[in-house]
Scaffold this motif. Structure first.
Motif, PDB file in Angstrom:
ATOM      1  N   GLU A  40       0.745  -1.003   0.157  1.00 41.58           N
ATOM      2  CA  GLU A  40       0.340  -0.088  -0.450  1.00 41.58           C
ATOM      3  C   GLU A  40       0.663   1.264  -0.223  1.00 41.58           C
ATOM      4  O   GLU A  40       0.383   2.249  -0.260  1.00 41.58           O
ATOM      5  CB  GLU A  40      -1.161  -0.200   1.508  1.00 41.58           C
ATOM      6  CG  GLU A  40      -0.627   0.199   2.100  1.00 41.58           C
ATOM      7  CD  GLU A  40       0.157  -0.906   2.981  1.00 41.58           C
ATOM      8  OE1 GLU A  40       1.261  -1.155   4.070  1.00 41.58           O
ATOM      9  OE2 GLU A  40      -0.030  -2.319   3.129  1.00 41.58           O
ATOM     10  N   SER A  41       1.884   1.220   0.488  1.00 41.19           N
ATOM     11  CA  SER A  41       2.871   2.485   0.577  1.00 41.19           C
ATOM     12  C   SER A  41       3.988   2.760  -1.144  1.00 41.19           C
ATOM     13  O   SER A  41       5.015   3.147  -0.833  1.00 41.19           O
ATOM     14  CB  SER A  41       3.444   2.311   1.776  1.00 41.19           C
ATOM     15  OG  SER A  41       4.781   0.762   1.646  1.00 41.19           O
ATOM     16  N   ILE A  42       3.554   2.050  -2.155  1.00 43.58           N
ATOM     17  CA  ILE A  42       4.269   2.198  -2.753  1.00 43.58           C
ATOM     18  C   ILE A  42       3.935   3.501  -3.973  1.00 43.58           C
ATOM     19  O   ILE A  42       2.462   3.587  -3.969  1.00 43.58           O
ATOM     20  CB  ILE A  42       4.683   0.625  -4.109  1.00 43.58           C
ATOM     21  CG1 ILE A  42       4.995  -0.172  -2.715  1.00 43.58           C
ATOM     22  CG2 ILE A  42       4.740   0.900  -5.700  1.00 43.58           C
ATOM     23  CD1 ILE A  42       4.659  -2.005  -3.461  1.00 43.58           C
ATOM     24  N   ARG A  43       4.739   3.944  -4.554  1.00 44.87           N
ATOM     25  CA  ARG A  43       5.026   5.170  -4.747  1.00 44.87           C
ATOM     26  C   ARG A  43       5.938   5.311  -6.311  1.00 44.87           C
ATOM     27  O   ARG A  43       6.796   4.639  -6.278  1.00 44.87           O
ATOM     28  CB  ARG A  43       5.400   6.426  -4.192  1.00 44.87           C
ATOM     29  CG  ARG A  43       4.191   6.392  -2.832  1.00 44.87           C
ATOM     30  CD  ARG A  43       4.409   6.992  -1.764  1.00 44.87           C
ATOM     31  NE  ARG A  43       5.099   8.378  -2.257  1.00 44.87           N
ATOM     32  CZ  ARG A  43       5.674   9.519  -1.519  1.00 44.87           C
ATOM     33  NH1 ARG A  43       6.322   9.393  -0.088  1.00 44.87           N
ATOM     34  NH2 ARG A  43       5.616  10.637  -1.967  1.00 44.87           N
ATOM     35  N   GLY A  44       5.331   6.061  -7.196  1.00 43.64           N
ATOM     36  CA  GLY A  44       6.266   6.690  -8.234  1.00 43.64           C
ATOM     37  C   GLY A  44       6.912   7.376  -8.524  1.00 43.64           C
ATOM     38  O   GLY A  44       5.768   8.378  -8.285  1.00 43.64           O
ATOM     39  N   PHE A  45       7.781   7.320  -9.315  1.00 44.23           N
ATOM     40  CA  PHE A  45       7.930   8.886  -9.348  1.00 44.23           C
ATOM     41  C   PHE A  45       8.924   9.419 -10.975  1.00 44.23           C
ATOM     42  O   PHE A  45       9.723   7.438 -11.032  1.00 44.23           O
ATOM     43  CB  PHE A  45       9.497   9.654  -8.432  1.00 44.23           C
ATOM     44  CG  PHE A  45       8.504   9.371  -7.209  1.00 44.23           C
ATOM     45  CD1 PHE A  45       8.494  11.126  -6.195  1.00 44.23           C
ATOM     46  CD2 PHE A  45       9.219   8.239  -6.174  1.00 44.23           C
ATOM     47  CE1 PHE A  45       7.488  10.909  -5.242  1.00 44.23           C
ATOM     48  CE2 PHE A  45       7.887   8.802  -5.183  1.00 44.23           C
ATOM     49  CZ  PHE A  45       7.741   9.646  -4.994  1.00 44.23           C
ATOM     50  N   VAL A  46       8.918  10.332 -11.370  1.00 39.65           N
ATOM     51  CA  VAL A  46       9.861  10.688 -12.962  1.00 39.65           C
ATOM     52  C   VAL A  46      11.303  11.344 -12.114  1.00 39.65           C
ATOM     53  O   VAL A  46      11.232  12.673 -11.412  1.00 39.65           O
ATOM     54  CB  VAL A  46       9.052  11.197 -13.548  1.00 39.65           C
ATOM     55  CG1 VAL A  46       9.810  11.501 -15.062  1.00 39.65           C
ATOM     56  CG2 VAL A  46       7.868  10.397 -14.448  1.00 39.65           C
ATOM     57  N   TYR A  47      11.594  11.444 -12.214  1.00 43.66           N
ATOM     58  CA  TYR A  47      13.394  12.269 -12.143  1.00 43.66           C
ATOM     59  C   TYR A  47      13.735  12.280 -13.717  1.00 43.66           C
ATOM     60  O   TYR A  47      14.185  11.917 -14.552  1.00 43.66           O
ATOM     61  CB  TYR A  47      14.668  11.345 -11.836  1.00 43.66           C
ATOM     62  CG  TYR A  47      15.944  11.973 -11.595  1.00 43.66           C
ATOM     63  CD1 TYR A  47      15.867  12.920 -10.312  1.00 43.66           C
ATOM     64  CD2 TYR A  47      17.028  11.885 -12.300  1.00 43.66           C
ATOM     65  CE1 TYR A  47      17.563  13.320 -10.364  1.00 43.66           C
ATOM     66  CE2 TYR A  47      18.077  12.295 -12.535  1.00 43.66           C
ATOM     67  CZ  TYR A  47      18.411  13.045 -11.392  1.00 43.66           C
ATOM     68  OH  TYR A  47      19.414  13.827 -10.636  1.00 43.66           O
ATOM     69  N   ASP A  48      14.173  13.893 -13.044  1.00 47.66           N
ATOM     70  CA  ASP A  48      14.705  15.100 -14.420  1.00 47.66           C
ATOM     71  C   ASP A  48      15.874  14.993 -14.610  1.00 47.66           C
ATOM     72  O   ASP A  48      16.270  15.945 -13.948  1.00 47.66           O
ATOM     73  CB  ASP A  48      13.850  16.601 -14.676  1.00 47.66           C
ATOM     74  CG  ASP A  48      13.331  17.458 -15.346  1.00 47.66           C
ATOM     75  OD1 ASP A  48      14.923  17.338 -15.454  1.00 47.66           O
ATOM     76  OD2 ASP A  48      13.187  17.547 -16.102  1.00 47.66           O
ATOM     77  N   VAL A  49      16.564  14.481 -15.484  1.00 49.29           N
ATOM     78  CA  VAL A  49      18.060  14.181 -15.434  1.00 49.29           C
ATOM     79  C   VAL A  49      18.649  15.944 -15.285  1.00 49.29           C
ATOM     80  O   VAL A  49      19.343  16.000 -15.164  1.00 49.29           O
ATOM     81  CB  VAL A  49      18.963  13.104 -16.290  1.00 49.29           C
ATOM     82  CG1 VAL A  49      18.295  12.293 -15.766  1.00 49.29           C
ATOM     83  CG2 VAL A  49      18.299  13.890 -17.919  1.00 49.29           C
TER      84      VAL A  49
END
Length: 58
Positions: A40-49
């Motif tokens: 339930e605590s899984i999250r997703g992110f996008v990293y801008d290089v």
């Protein structure tokens, strides 16, 4: 994950085409992986290089 949970995921990692959509798909796949605790605590992110910023994908 297999080393931590004792079960091999049924899904495989894949490359990203549409980054935010693909992150959503990955987060969904990991959340549905039952042997993994605390899903339930899984999250997703996008990293801008270019900027160094992380953006959470809802």
């Amino acid at each position: 994950m297999a080393a931590e949970t004792g079960a091999r995921p049924e899904w495989t990692a894949f490359r990203f085409g549409q980054v935010e959509d693909d992150v959503r798909k990955c987060v969904t796949a990991v959340r549905e992986y039952e042997p993994l605790p605390h899903r339930e605590s899984i999250r997703g992110f996008v990293y801008d290089v270019d900027t160094g910023l992380l953006t959470e994908v809802e």
